[in-house]
Enzyme design. Sequence first.
Site, mmCIF file in Angstrom:
data_model
loop_
_atom_site.group_PDB
_atom_site.id
_atom_site.type_symbol
_atom_site.label_atom_id
_atom_site.label_comp_id
_atom_site.label_asym_id
_atom_site.label_seq_id
_atom_site.Cartn_x
_atom_site.Cartn_y
_atom_site.Cartn_z
ATOM 1 N N GLY A 213 2.162 -7.156 7.240
ATOM 2 C CA GLY A 213 2.260 -5.879 7.949
ATOM 3 C C GLY A 213 0.904 -5.507 8.518
ATOM 4 N N ASP B 69 2.610 -4.425 3.062
ATOM 5 C CA ASP B 69 2.578 -3.138 3.770
ATOM 6 C C ASP B 69 3.409 -3.263 5.048
ATOM 7 O OD1 ASP B 69 1.887 -0.498 4.228
ATOM 8 O OD2 ASP B 69 -0.014 -0.988 5.204
ATOM 9 N N HIS C 236 9.919 -0.832 5.481
ATOM 10 C CA HIS C 236 10.201 0.021 4.331
ATOM 11 C C HIS C 236 11.683 0.078 3.967
ATOM 12 C CE1 HIS C 236 6.098 1.121 5.099
ATOM 13 N NE2 HIS C 236 6.064 1.908 4.044
#
Length: 221
Positions: free
Chosen positions: A51, A146, A149
């Site tokens: 990410g 990261d 989500h």
Amino acid sequence: MPAPTAPTAPQPEILAAFEAAKGFMPVDEGLALYAAAATAAALGLPLVEVGTYCGRSTILLADAARAAGVMAVTVDHHRGSEEQQPGWDYHDPTVVDPEVGRMDTLPAFRRTLHAAGLEEQVIALVGRSPQVAAIWRTPVGLVFIDGGHTDEHATADYEGWAPHLAPGGLLVIHDVFPDPVDEWTGQAPYRIYRRALESGAFTEISAHRSLRVLRRTGAGI
């Protein structure tokens, strides 16, 4: 004479570059990430970020990697995660490619690294995390998750990259929010964090707001 110790905090110019870069990580969590990266880099293995967005946190990983003589690797398709698409709170129209009408954070990321003087320290892999993880063959000292989500994406990032961590390596997960009210921002990262602990393969060593740092201490994942 004792060997020099790795820095546990970035130099002011690196911190300034981090703060100037487009992104969402606050400074205190960035400092915790840098300390984890500096610790993991001592293993002499690459540091992997899943990410990238525009490279804000990549700056910190790359600088810690440079100090230890290893490489930082960052993986992203650069089309933006779910909450960054048009109509969502984290959408930034300045990183939409006007020709194709889709997000493209790769140019901003390259400018970020150039401004920080870290282009030579980073291997940028443009692609989807599970596909890259499936062909990856090198043990790594740190995996920083990261990315997306949703449960689908967070789980794929964990399952794809955690097995590549060397013994003693660090798994760092961002946006870990235990409160169910944070379903769209932190519940999926929280669930992979819990899964990592319950696997018996990881031991938590620190927590800094939504950032969790775990060390690989066992075999099963």
